[in-house]
Motif scaffolding. Structure first.
Motif, PDB file in Angstrom:
ATOM      1  N   ALA A   1      14.503   2.000  -7.201  1.00  0.00           N
ATOM      2  CA  ALA A   1      15.012   1.339  -8.620  1.00  0.00           C
ATOM      3  C   ALA A   1      14.317   1.908  -9.833  1.00  0.00           C
ATOM      4  N   PHE A   2      13.021   2.072  -9.414  1.00  0.00           N
ATOM      5  CA  PHE A   2      11.831   2.811 -10.281  1.00  0.00           C
ATOM      6  C   PHE A   2      11.745   4.203 -10.548  1.00  0.00           C
ATOM      7  N   GLY A   3      12.635   4.777  -9.219  1.00  0.00           N
ATOM      8  CA  GLY A   3      12.392   6.569  -9.288  1.00  0.00           C
ATOM      9  C   GLY A   3      11.484   6.873  -8.202  1.00  0.00           C
ATOM     10  N   TYR A   4      10.902   5.958  -7.289  1.00  0.00           N
ATOM     11  CA  TYR A   4      10.019   6.609  -6.474  1.00  0.00           C
ATOM     12  C   TYR A   4      10.824   6.461  -5.008  1.00  0.00           C
ATOM     13  N   ASP A   5      10.539   7.254  -4.077  1.00  0.00           N
ATOM     14  CA  ASP A   5      11.090   7.566  -2.792  1.00  0.00           C
ATOM     15  C   ASP A   5      10.217   7.251  -1.857  1.00  0.00           C
ATOM     16  N   LEU A   6      10.340   6.305  -1.113  1.00  0.00           N
ATOM     17  CA  LEU A   6       9.656   5.615   0.012  1.00  0.00           C
ATOM     18  C   LEU A   6      10.185   6.037   1.314  1.00  0.00           C
ATOM     19  N   THR A   7      11.206   6.780   1.387  1.00  0.00           N
ATOM     20  CA  THR A   7      12.134   6.877   2.664  1.00  0.00           C
ATOM     21  C   THR A   7      11.117   7.574   3.504  1.00  0.00           C
ATOM     22  N   GLY A   8      10.278   8.541   3.313  1.00  0.00           N
ATOM     23  CA  GLY A   8       9.502   9.132   4.340  1.00  0.00           C
ATOM     24  C   GLY A   8       8.288   8.531   4.904  1.00  0.00           C
ATOM     25  N   HIS A   9       8.112   7.233   4.393  1.00  0.00           N
ATOM     26  CA  HIS A   9       6.672   6.513   4.578  1.00  0.00           C
ATOM     27  C   HIS A   9       6.985   5.975   6.097  1.00  0.00           C
ATOM     28  N   ARG A  10       5.871   6.161   6.890  1.00  0.00           N
ATOM     29  CA  ARG A  10       5.544   5.460   7.933  1.00  0.00           C
ATOM     30  C   ARG A  10       4.379   4.726   8.165  1.00  0.00           C
ATOM     31  N   GLY A  11       4.367   3.705   8.760  1.00  0.00           N
ATOM     32  CA  GLY A  11       3.098   2.830   8.648  1.00  0.00           C
ATOM     33  C   GLY A  11       1.994   3.456   9.567  1.00  0.00           C
TER      34      GLY A  11
ATOM     35  N   PRO B   1       9.054   2.691   9.159  1.00  0.00           N
ATOM     36  CA  PRO B   1       9.350   2.839   7.579  1.00  0.00           C
ATOM     37  C   PRO B   1       8.899   1.615   6.818  1.00  0.00           C
ATOM     38  N   ALA B   2       8.761   1.804   5.438  1.00  0.00           N
ATOM     39  CA  ALA B   2       8.479   0.680   4.583  1.00  0.00           C
ATOM     40  C   ALA B   2       9.562  -0.313   4.563  1.00  0.00           C
ATOM     41  N   HIS B   3       8.954  -1.531   4.104  1.00  0.00           N
ATOM     42  CA  HIS B   3       9.928  -2.578   4.127  1.00  0.00           C
ATOM     43  C   HIS B   3      11.283  -2.228   3.542  1.00  0.00           C
ATOM     44  N   PRO B   4      12.611  -2.564   3.925  1.00  0.00           N
ATOM     45  CA  PRO B   4      13.547  -2.250   3.371  1.00  0.00           C
ATOM     46  C   PRO B   4      13.921  -2.341   1.949  1.00  0.00           C
ATOM     47  N   LEU B   5      13.268  -3.620   1.421  1.00  0.00           N
ATOM     48  CA  LEU B   5      13.360  -4.141   0.039  1.00  0.00           C
ATOM     49  C   LEU B   5      12.479  -3.325  -0.704  1.00  0.00           C
ATOM     50  N   MET B   6      11.304  -3.016  -0.049  1.00  0.00           N
ATOM     51  CA  MET B   6      10.289  -2.211  -1.080  1.00  0.00           C
ATOM     52  C   MET B   6      11.039  -0.654  -0.933  1.00  0.00           C
ATOM     53  N   ILE B   7      11.662  -0.160  -0.224  1.00  0.00           N
ATOM     54  CA  ILE B   7      12.322   0.880  -0.378  1.00  0.00           C
ATOM     55  C   ILE B   7      13.496   1.161  -1.469  1.00  0.00           C
ATOM     56  N   GLU B   8      13.983  -0.370  -1.459  1.00  0.00           N
ATOM     57  CA  GLU B   8      15.002  -0.326  -2.417  1.00  0.00           C
ATOM     58  C   GLU B   8      14.585  -0.504  -3.941  1.00  0.00           C
TER      59      GLU B   8
ATOM     60  N   SER C   1       0.789  -1.325   0.031  1.00  0.00           N
ATOM     61  CA  SER C   1       0.028   0.097   0.128  1.00  0.00           C
ATOM     62  C   SER C   1       0.726   1.417  -0.112  1.00  0.00           C
ATOM     63  N   PRO C   2       2.089   1.228   0.743  1.00  0.00           N
ATOM     64  CA  PRO C   2       2.733   2.704   0.608  1.00  0.00           C
ATOM     65  C   PRO C   2       3.121   2.949  -0.806  1.00  0.00           C
ATOM     66  N   ILE C   3       3.751   1.944  -1.758  1.00  0.00           N
ATOM     67  CA  ILE C   3       4.162   2.197  -3.015  1.00  0.00           C
ATOM     68  C   ILE C   3       2.812   2.351  -3.745  1.00  0.00           C
ATOM     69  N   ALA C   4       1.840   1.768  -3.827  1.00  0.00           N
ATOM     70  CA  ALA C   4       0.619   1.791  -4.487  1.00  0.00           C
ATOM     71  C   ALA C   4       0.153   3.325  -4.307  1.00  0.00           C
ATOM     72  N   ALA C   5       0.062   3.792  -3.173  1.00  0.00           N
ATOM     73  CA  ALA C   5      -0.542   5.080  -2.838  1.00  0.00           C
ATOM     74  C   ALA C   5       0.307   6.316  -3.343  1.00  0.00           C
ATOM     75  N   LEU C   6       1.983   6.030  -3.423  1.00  0.00           N
ATOM     76  CA  LEU C   6       2.778   7.023  -4.043  1.00  0.00           C
ATOM     77  C   LEU C   6       2.541   6.766  -5.395  1.00  0.00           C
ATOM     78  N   ILE C   7       2.279   5.830  -6.075  1.00  0.00           N
ATOM     79  CA  ILE C   7       2.444   5.986  -7.460  1.00  0.00           C
ATOM     80  C   ILE C   7       1.001   6.519  -7.775  1.00  0.00           C
TER      81      ILE C   7
END
Length: 139
Positions: free
Chosen positions: A59-69, A48-55, A18-24
């Protein structure tokens, strides 16, 4: 000036999908949508989001570093115009909270949960979400 349509994207833990879906969705809407995410379980509240999801997102140009569950609550449900679940299981969990009169949409045909997988699973989830959001929110 009218307010932007509000979209809430929900998964189990608000840690992977859901964090990456919301961002996209937010980015694709060009600011036309106000998008948030939450989880039906309180496993990752404030984390924060899962480290592998942040990574994978990076790689696709999205920044999830500011996400908090965030945990799904009545306030978020009242806030949202649209509630979007990442899969059938999540949709059923949300419907149990909101009742039969509130539609809960499913993103695409459901997004595969990358939890427990390696970097490839998380990258595949980002690709799946990109495809589903392109069809789901053509704004």
């Amino acid at each position: 000036m009218s307010r932007r349509r509000r979209v809430l994207v929900v998964c189990k833990g608000n840690h992977c999908r859901s964090p990456i879906a919301a961002l996209i969705i937010a980015e694709r809407s060009g600011g036309a949508l106000d998008v948030r995410s939450a989880g039906t379980r309180d496993w990752h509240v404030g984390k924060p989001a899962h480290p592998l999801m942040i990574e994978a997102a990076s790689a696709f140009g999205y920044d999830l570093t500011g996400h908090r569950g965030r945990f799904l609550d009545e306030g978020l449900l009242r806030w949202a115009d649209d509630v979007v679940a990442v899969d059938d299981e999540t949709a059923l969990a949300v419907e149990a909270i909101v009742g039969p009169d509130r539609p809960v949409r499913i993103l695409g045909s459901g997004i595969t949960d990358p939890w427990g997988g390696g970097p490839e699973a998380f990258a595949a989830a980002v690709l799946e979400i990109q495809e589903a959001t392109a069809l789901f929110y053509a704004v």
